[in-house]
Design a protein around this motif. Structure first.
Motif, mmCIF file in Angstrom:
data_model
loop_
_atom_site.group_PDB
_atom_site.id
_atom_site.type_symbol
_atom_site.label_atom_id
_atom_site.label_comp_id
_atom_site.label_asym_id
_atom_site.label_seq_id
_atom_site.Cartn_x
_atom_site.Cartn_y
_atom_site.Cartn_z
ATOM 1 N N THR A 114 -9.334 13.923 2.738
ATOM 2 C CA THR A 114 -8.807 12.614 3.137
ATOM 3 C C THR A 114 -9.070 11.477 1.970
ATOM 4 O O THR A 114 -8.184 10.741 1.682
ATOM 5 C CB THR A 114 -9.818 12.075 4.382
ATOM 6 O OG1 THR A 114 -9.629 13.034 5.406
ATOM 7 C CG2 THR A 114 -9.148 10.800 4.796
ATOM 8 N N ALA A 115 -10.049 11.847 1.306
ATOM 9 C CA ALA A 115 -10.084 10.786 -0.002
ATOM 10 C C ALA A 115 -8.917 11.099 -0.966
ATOM 11 O O ALA A 115 -8.399 10.251 -1.303
ATOM 12 C CB ALA A 115 -11.500 11.117 -0.465
ATOM 13 N N THR B 83 -6.015 9.480 0.302
ATOM 14 C CA THR B 83 -6.321 7.875 0.177
ATOM 15 C C THR B 83 -5.694 7.713 -1.217
ATOM 16 O O THR B 83 -5.065 6.460 -1.470
ATOM 17 C CB THR B 83 -7.366 7.521 0.552
ATOM 18 O OG1 THR B 83 -7.832 8.233 1.870
ATOM 19 C CG2 THR B 83 -7.679 6.051 0.870
ATOM 20 N N SER C 179 -2.148 7.668 -1.407
ATOM 21 C CA SER C 179 -1.315 6.820 -0.738
ATOM 22 C C SER C 179 -1.456 5.440 -0.980
ATOM 23 O O SER C 179 -0.567 4.469 -0.845
ATOM 24 C CB SER C 179 -1.378 7.037 0.956
ATOM 25 O OG SER C 179 -1.428 8.538 1.314
ATOM 26 N N VAL C 180 -2.523 4.888 -1.174
ATOM 27 C CA VAL C 180 -2.913 3.517 -1.203
ATOM 28 C C VAL C 180 -2.182 2.810 -2.598
ATOM 29 O O VAL C 180 -1.681 1.736 -2.272
ATOM 30 C CB VAL C 180 -4.522 3.233 -1.277
ATOM 31 C CG1 VAL C 180 -4.884 1.950 -1.764
ATOM 32 C CG2 VAL C 180 -5.187 3.721 -0.074
ATOM 33 N N SER D 43 -0.573 12.400 2.845
ATOM 34 C CA SER D 43 0.014 11.174 2.223
ATOM 35 C C SER D 43 1.302 11.021 2.803
ATOM 36 O O SER D 43 1.558 9.618 3.083
ATOM 37 C CB SER D 43 0.064 11.408 0.723
ATOM 38 O OG SER D 43 -1.171 11.886 0.246
ATOM 39 N N MET E 291 0.587 9.078 5.745
ATOM 40 C CA MET E 291 -0.305 7.829 5.353
ATOM 41 C C MET E 291 0.464 6.723 4.668
ATOM 42 O O MET E 291 0.284 5.623 5.064
ATOM 43 C CB MET E 291 -1.418 8.200 4.660
ATOM 44 C CG MET E 291 -2.548 7.375 4.489
ATOM 45 S SD MET E 291 -4.226 8.022 3.929
ATOM 46 C CE MET E 291 -4.948 6.499 3.628
ATOM 47 N N VAL F 206 0.332 2.532 5.410
ATOM 48 C CA VAL F 206 -0.378 1.634 4.433
ATOM 49 C C VAL F 206 0.722 0.550 4.093
ATOM 50 O O VAL F 206 0.229 -0.535 4.128
ATOM 51 C CB VAL F 206 -0.793 2.160 3.268
ATOM 52 C CG1 VAL F 206 -0.993 1.578 2.103
ATOM 53 C CG2 VAL F 206 -1.936 3.499 3.632
ATOM 54 N N ILE G 97 -6.066 -0.470 5.147
ATOM 55 C CA ILE G 97 -6.253 0.908 4.607
ATOM 56 C C ILE G 97 -7.240 1.721 5.475
ATOM 57 O O ILE G 97 -7.103 2.898 5.684
ATOM 58 C CB ILE G 97 -6.656 0.824 3.183
ATOM 59 C CG1 ILE G 97 -5.588 0.356 2.148
ATOM 60 C CG2 ILE G 97 -7.268 2.243 2.671
ATOM 61 C CD1 ILE G 97 -6.068 -0.390 1.051
ATOM 62 N N VAL H 234 -6.581 5.369 7.344
ATOM 63 C CA VAL H 234 -7.552 6.535 6.905
ATOM 64 C C VAL H 234 -7.812 7.032 8.183
ATOM 65 O O VAL H 234 -7.778 8.314 8.267
ATOM 66 C CB VAL H 234 -8.593 6.172 6.063
ATOM 67 C CG1 VAL H 234 -9.819 7.529 6.141
ATOM 68 C CG2 VAL H 234 -8.296 5.809 4.776
#
Lengths: 330, 322, 271
Positions: free
Chosen positions: B99-100, B103, B106-107, B171, B174, B178, B224, B228
């Motif tokens: 997940t990290a 993130t 994706s972020v 991603s 996600m 986002v 965000i 997540v």
């Protein structure tokens, strides 16, 4: 494509009036291009999804049925890929349609409840609560569906069968395991409720006060006000909300995989087990053990699912977009 | 103060009676319909809350018994049959790492795309991005998994399973979330702030970084965190990309990893274990189901915590714009 | 058809905030009563209590009585829905239902009654109502077109037709001309003069000349300052209000040049 968003800054010095453009240099320019690049990247990703799926599905699409039957487990002899995918598409559509039929009226009720019936102070909190339904992971829906909902729903399925057994959907026999499409449809309906509710709620909240008051001043009850002013205004919004829910139901994997006892028939019997299977659950079930041409075949079925959901979602978004333009013009 | 005089009411009793009859609303059918619809609409909400309450209660009551220090800190390595000494540590590690990673991918992309749409976006490209971001939110999660598999098959050959493939799949799911939520937050920043900054001679990119992003940082964080929370429970794409394992793996670029949702599913699908000597401290027949509920509880606590923190961050830290 | 309204000691609240204080007045049948006063003085709020539209806003409530032919509109056995059917209302901005045709807009109120109205009766009602609103000749050829396609003045007359189609006893008008051009305004004013044969009409207006032109009696509302409730200062024959009002405040308001009045309005709004 990108030229439309960024007029070349070099023109500016010749024209004093457009001097603002000259600031678009250095970091400014780099930053702009990074941002544009992120936008383009997203388009590229979506295109890549289509291209790579197609590329990996290609061997299966071009292979003969003998070849497929030899290397893909559960592949019947003398069937084309289309005939093979057909029952899966049928099962997917049936499950999603049932879920949609169950969820849409309830979701509209919830949306109206939040927008027009609940005390205004509470409505935001109630909205959060409904959104929580969307946050629950699908694997937990699967566990809940098989251990809680299934046993609880079994008497209902038996009752439906004994009274409405003449109706094709409720024809017997009723599976005592409750691992049937009817149970799946209820779980899917719960899962898509928050999506439909969220969109419908937004649209209902946008109903002009003016029209609501016009209806009330004519002596409408609250329900009649909703029917005269709110529902006609929100109709296209509700349609697109339902289509978004449909898209989600079509692609849902885990709840189906865990609850449904699969079959590969064109069957409307939703109370019996081993009748239908959905594309997504089928892929998840077989993919971990698959190799060679079987992988390509599974990706090909995934491509079919992708195309179906893409079409549904694009349709829904197009309706939303058209509606936006419409209300903007007024 | 009021100087308007009130002449004594001159209405005849007959007129009064007629008016009263008109105003008491003898139309029972309409009122009944209104009441019925009110009841139906209230009950729609109750109907929606019933599964939520039932689900959370079920997970709590079934999962709580399994939660222990051992369960949280041990893996399933060398655990067979009904042995109840295993745990979900390897799955927690896998979920957090994947997940990290998702993130991290994706972020930046999502946030920059949102900045593009709000601050620069005009014309065909912006409309296309908006439209396809919306379409992308509808991609089935299993298709995202297949995409990641196809992509890596091209470079690494078939049959490869590792954490980063799962992160790529997540991603894809996600990024649109986002973009959507960041776009909403950036739009909330009043134009006056931007203009004030331009008027001070601050260039646009600095205005975006120092004024727009700083003003909306709480909202962006919320968006965000919710994104997540959305992907942390995804099962299907990880099932096809990352595979399963019973051991702890800290390296997303090498070998299979376990994740919480996949663990819950695997344990569930193992069903009952056979205990030759009957139930004992070392053999519990339904241990797999108990493990599944335990993992489900940890997962749902993670998801609800992310949701709650997200909402609170927005409530407490967002600047009062008006 | 027309009925008289007696208001006694009416206080209007939004939550704990007293918006209008202690209004008592009588509104005569078959006449036009105008409410004038600066913005924020509560004249529109008061108007909305006459058909219980006021309570649509959460937290709004009233004390005192509003009697129609001796029946208290706020009595326990009174149905607010029935009140609104008997007391029609026309709003500041024309608000025909955008998804309905002109014909359906006129019939909207009647259809709510669930009465299966015959086709010919419906046609007659549509024609009568549109004639009553002086709109028939302009729209008779396009009854199936959407109501939102009409001009602002036509839309407002369509809203009047829609209001009179349910045959109310009283017609409330909340600044019906403030969004219209002068010619449309004139058309509506003429219409008000005709409608008073059959209805009790109450009109809120910002326009002194309009009040003087159309009304038989005029009520002047005023507000003492920010956070203070609006009050009824004076109510009398329109000619008396505009020539020899009893209160100094009324005289100041009706005789002030337009600009002064406008600035008072701005002050009242801005505070």
């Amino acid at each position: 494509m990108t030229t439309t968003v960024s007029p070349p800054p070099e023109r500016a010095p010749g024209r004093p009036r457009r001097r603002g453009r000259t600031t678009d240099r250095g970091f400014n320019r780099a930053f702009r291009w990074i941002a544009v690049g992120a936008g383009v990247l997203i388009l590229a990703v979506l295109a890549a999804v289509a291209v790579f799926l197609l590329q990996q599905a290609w061997p299966a699409l071009t292979a003969g049925s003998d070849e497929l039957a030899a290397s893909v487990p559960r592949y019947p002899d003398d069937t084309s890929l289309l005939e093979y995918v057909g029952p899966l598409v049928f099962g997917t559509l049936l499950a999603a349609a049932l879920a949609l039929a169950l969820a849409t009226p309830v979701a509209m009720g919830i949306a109206l409840f939040i927008s027009h019936y609940a005390p205004p102070r509470l409505s935001q909190v109630l909205g959060y609560l409904v959104d929580l339904l969307a946050a629950v992971p699908s694997v937990i829906y699967g566990l809940w569906g098989i251990f809680v909902l299934g046993p609880a729903a079994l008497p209902v399925w038996e009752w439906l069968n004994s009274w409405f057994g003449w109706f094709p959907l409720f024809a017997g026999p009723v599976s005592p395991t409750s691992r049937v499409l009817a149970t799946v449809a209820v779980v899917l309906a719960v899962m898509i409720l928050p999506i439909i509710t969220a969109v419908a709620r937004e649209v209902f909240l946008q109903t002009p006060k003016l029209h609501e008051e016009a209806a009330l001043a004519l002596g409408a009850t609250r329900w009649e006000m909703v029917r005269t002013a709110v529902l006609p205004f929100g109709r296209s919004g509700v349609i697109s909300a339902a289509m978004l829910g449909l898209g989600r139901a079509l692609g849902e994997t885990m709840a189906v995989l865990m609850i449904l006892s699969p079959g590969f028939l064109y069957s409307f019997k939703i109370l019996d087990s081993s009748q239908q299977q959905t594309i997504a659950a089928y892929i998840a079930l077989d993919f971990p053990e698959a190799s060679g041409l079987a992988v390509n075949t599974l990706i090909a079925t995934g491509l079919v699912l992708f195309v179906i959901t893409l079409a549904v979602n694009m349709g829904a978004r197009a309706i939303v977009a058209r509606r936006k333009e419409f209300s903007g013009a007024n | 103060m009021s100087t308007a005089t009130i002449p004594d009411p001159s209405g005849t009793t007959e007129a009064t009676a007629r008016t009263r009859a008109a105003l008491t609303g003898a139309d029972g059918a309409r009122r009944r319909k209104d009441r019925t619809m009110t009841v139906l609409i209230w009950s729609a909400f109750v109907v929606a809350m019933a599964p939520l309450v039932s689900l959370i209660w079920t997970v709590l009551s079934n999962g709580a018994a399994r939660i222990s220090m051992d369960f949280l800190s041990l893996s399933m390595r060398n655990i067979f049959g009904g042995d109840p000494s295993g745990g979900i540590y390897h799955a927690i590690v896998g979920t957090l790492i994947i997940t990290a990673l998702a993130t991290v991918i994706s972020v930046p992309v999502g946030l920059l795309a949102a900045i593009y749409l709000v601050e620069y976006g005009k014309g065909v490209l912006a409309r296309a991005v908006t439209f396809f971001v919306d379409v992308m939110t509808g991609i089935p999660s299993i298709v995202a998994g297949l995409f990641a598999v196809s992509l890596f098959t091209l470079f690494l050959g078939p049959g490869v399973r590792m954490g980063v493939i799962g992160a790529v799949a997540l991603s894809v799911l996600m990024i649109p979330v986002v973009v959507r939520s960041c776009e909403e937050m950036l739009k909330l920043v009043p134009n006056e702030l931007r203009e004030a900054s331009y008027a001070l001679g601050v260039p646009k990119w600095l205005t975006i970084v120092k004024v727009v992003l700083r003003t909306s940082v709480a909202g962006l964080t919320t968006g965000i965190l919710l994104a997540v929370a959305r992907v942390i429970g995804e099962t299907a794409p990880l099932l096809v990309t990352v595979g399963v394992t019973d051991s702890i793996n800290f390296d997303p670029f090498e070998g299979r990893m376990m994740t919480l949702p996949v663990f819950a599913y695997r344990q569930y699908s193992q069903g009952q274990a056979t205990c030759p000597g009957g139930e004992s401290a070392t053999c519990v027949a339904d241990i797999a189901i108990q493990n599944a509920w335990g993992a489900a509880l940890v997962l749902i606590v993670l998801v609800l915590a992310l949701n709650l923190i997200g909402r609170l961050v927005n409530r407490w830290f967002s600047p009062k714009l008006r | 058809m027309a009925q008289r309204i007696d208001v006694k000691d009416l206080n209007i609240y939004y939550g704990d905030f007293l918006a209008v204080q202690d209004v008592s007045m009588t509104i005569d049948p078959q006449s036009v009563t105008a409410f004038i006063g600066p913005s924020g003085c509560g004249k529109s709020t008061f108007l909305r209590t006459l058909n219980r539209m006021h309570e649509v806003i959460p937290g709004a409530r009233v004390e005192g009585t509003v009697e129609m032919e001796g029946v208290d509109l706020y009595g326990d056995d009174i149905d607010p829905v029935a009140v609104r059917r008997n007391v029609g209302m026309v709003f500041q901005r024309p608000n025909p239902f955008p998804t309905m045709s002109i014909r359906d807009n006129v019939l909207a109120g009647v259809r709510l009654n669930n009465r299966r109205i015959s086709k010919s009766a419906a046609e007659e009602l549509v024609e009568a109502s549109l004639r009553g609103a002086n709109l028939w000749n302009e729209v008779k050829d396009r009854l199936d077109r959407p109501g939102s396609g009409l001009s602002g003045g036509q839309q407002q007359r369509l809203c009047i037709a829609r209001a009179i189609a349910v045959k109310p006893q009283v017609l409330l008008m909340d600044e019906p001309c403030s969004a219209l051009d002068p010619i449309s305004t004139l058309a509506i004013e003429d219409l008000i003069g005709e409608l008073k044969q059959d209805y009790t009409i109450v009109i809120v207006t910002h326009n002194m000349q309009q009040a003087a032109r159309v009304s038989d009696r005029t009520a002047f509302f005023n507000i003492a300052g920010t956070g203070k409730p609006g009050r009824l200062i004076e109510m009398n024959e329109t000619s008396t209000i505009f020539s020899t009002p009893a209160e100094q405040a009324t005289e100041d308001y009706v005789s002030a040049p337009f600009l002064v009045r406008a600035s008072q309005d701005v002050a009242a709004v801005g505070t």
